[in-house]
Design a protein around this motif. Structure first.
Motif, mmCIF file in Angstrom:
data_model
loop_
_atom_site.group_PDB
_atom_site.id
_atom_site.type_symbol
_atom_site.label_atom_id
_atom_site.label_comp_id
_atom_site.label_asym_id
_atom_site.label_seq_id
_atom_site.Cartn_x
_atom_site.Cartn_y
_atom_site.Cartn_z
ATOM 1 N N GLU A 71 47.118 47.236 35.454
ATOM 2 C CA GLU A 71 45.730 47.084 35.907
ATOM 3 C C GLU A 71 45.675 47.048 37.439
ATOM 4 O OE1 GLU A 71 41.846 44.177 35.278
ATOM 5 O OE2 GLU A 71 43.804 43.494 34.571
ATOM 6 N N ARG A 72 46.576 46.323 38.055
ATOM 7 C CA ARG A 72 46.631 46.228 39.521
ATOM 8 C C ARG A 72 46.786 47.597 40.170
ATOM 9 N NH1 ARG A 72 51.330 45.476 43.158
ATOM 10 N NH2 ARG A 72 50.524 44.665 45.115
ATOM 11 N N ASN A 73 47.570 48.468 39.532
ATOM 12 C CA ASN A 73 47.811 49.805 40.055
ATOM 13 C C ASN A 73 46.759 50.821 39.600
ATOM 14 O OD1 ASN A 73 50.373 49.768 41.681
ATOM 15 N ND2 ASN A 73 51.058 48.711 39.840
ATOM 16 N N GLY A 74 45.746 50.360 38.882
ATOM 17 C CA GLY A 74 44.654 51.241 38.481
ATOM 18 C C GLY A 74 44.977 52.170 37.338
ATOM 19 N N LEU A 75 45.984 51.826 36.531
ATOM 20 C CA LEU A 75 46.378 52.691 35.421
ATOM 21 C C LEU A 75 45.766 52.251 34.094
ATOM 22 C CD1 LEU A 75 50.113 52.979 36.455
ATOM 23 C CD2 LEU A 75 48.275 54.613 36.898
ATOM 24 N N VAL A 76 45.400 50.987 34.015
ATOM 25 C CA VAL A 76 44.790 50.424 32.815
ATOM 26 C C VAL A 76 43.496 49.725 33.218
ATOM 27 C CG1 VAL A 76 45.041 48.605 31.063
ATOM 28 C CG2 VAL A 76 46.934 50.146 31.521
ATOM 29 N N GLU A 77 42.490 49.905 32.399
ATOM 30 C CA GLU A 77 41.230 49.199 32.605
ATOM 31 C C GLU A 77 41.117 48.095 31.566
ATOM 32 O OE1 GLU A 77 36.438 50.056 32.412
ATOM 33 O OE2 GLU A 77 37.802 51.713 32.735
ATOM 34 N N ARG A 78 40.788 46.914 32.029
ATOM 35 C CA ARG A 78 40.650 45.738 31.166
ATOM 36 C C ARG A 78 39.165 45.407 31.075
ATOM 37 N NH1 ARG A 78 40.669 39.982 32.419
ATOM 38 N NH2 ARG A 78 41.593 38.831 30.692
ATOM 39 N N THR A 79 38.653 45.329 29.839
ATOM 40 C CA THR A 79 37.243 44.996 29.619
ATOM 41 C C THR A 79 37.166 43.711 28.812
ATOM 42 O OG1 THR A 79 36.720 47.353 29.559
ATOM 43 C CG2 THR A 79 35.044 45.840 28.730
ATOM 44 N N VAL A 80 36.439 42.735 29.359
ATOM 45 C CA VAL A 80 36.270 41.441 28.691
ATOM 46 C C VAL A 80 34.844 41.353 28.175
ATOM 47 C CG1 VAL A 80 36.364 38.939 28.961
ATOM 48 C CG2 VAL A 80 37.930 40.390 30.272
ATOM 49 N N TYR A 81 34.712 41.022 26.897
ATOM 50 C CA TYR A 81 33.399 40.849 26.275
ATOM 51 C C TYR A 81 33.115 39.358 26.125
ATOM 52 C CZ TYR A 81 33.880 45.780 25.258
ATOM 53 O OH TYR A 81 34.051 47.143 25.388
ATOM 54 N N ALA A 82 31.921 38.965 26.480
ATOM 55 C CA ALA A 82 31.529 37.550 26.449
ATOM 56 C C ALA A 82 31.191 37.128 25.021
ATOM 57 C CB ALA A 82 30.348 37.307 27.375
ATOM 58 N N THR A 83 32.227 36.963 24.230
ATOM 59 C CA THR A 83 32.077 36.478 22.858
ATOM 60 C C THR A 83 32.956 35.239 22.716
ATOM 61 O OG1 THR A 83 33.898 37.869 22.080
ATOM 62 C CG2 THR A 83 31.671 38.804 21.935
ATOM 63 N N VAL A 84 32.797 34.551 21.610
ATOM 64 C CA VAL A 84 33.646 33.398 21.335
ATOM 65 C C VAL A 84 34.432 33.702 20.071
ATOM 66 C CG1 VAL A 84 33.704 30.930 20.839
ATOM 67 C CG2 VAL A 84 31.978 31.846 22.404
#
Length: 127
Positions: A71-84
């Motif tokens: 992710e730091r190197n821009g190769l992976v995108e991390r998406t967080v969804y506001a769920t519980v």
């Protein structure tokens, strides 16, 4: 951290910086886990647990560390969804897909020369 004074032209400094940056990037992505993560993601979007199930032998810690590096190197995108509980998904970016093409080339090379490599290793061990 100790910094060294660079003596030379600004053009040489740019080349030196690019070389240093390239070595840092290679260090982040040229390890078995980063390569396996990139290959596992492919054209898919996966959650952390799905990725962990895809990659045999990877620990929670190593998966986390390598996903952060990617992710730091821009190769992976991390998406967080506001769920519980929170849902987090990972997908390759455009540069990540380009890296995957290179990894596929390495895999093809391995398959092409696997027999010769095994023979060479056997001869080496017998010597």
């Amino acid at each position: 951290m100790v910094t060294k004074q660079f003596k030379g032209s600004s053009e040489d400094a740019d080349l030196s910086r690019a070389d240093s940056l390239a070595r840092e990037i290679f260090s982040d992505i040229a390890n078995k886990w980063a390569l396996l993560i990139t290959e596992a993601l492919g054209d898919r979007t996966l959650r952390f647990s799905e990725l962990r199930n895809e990659i045999e032998g990877i620990s929670h810690k190593m998966l986390t560390q390598n996903l952060r590096l990617l992710e730091r190197n821009g190769l992976v995108e991390r998406t967080v969804y506001a769920t519980v509980p929170p849902r987090v998904e990972y997908t390759l970016t455009e540069p990540g897909h380009a890296l995957r093409v290179t990894i596929d080339g390495l895999c093809d090379w391995t398959h092409q020369y696997l027999g010769q490599i095994e023979d060479s290793r056997r001869r080496f061990e017998e010597a």
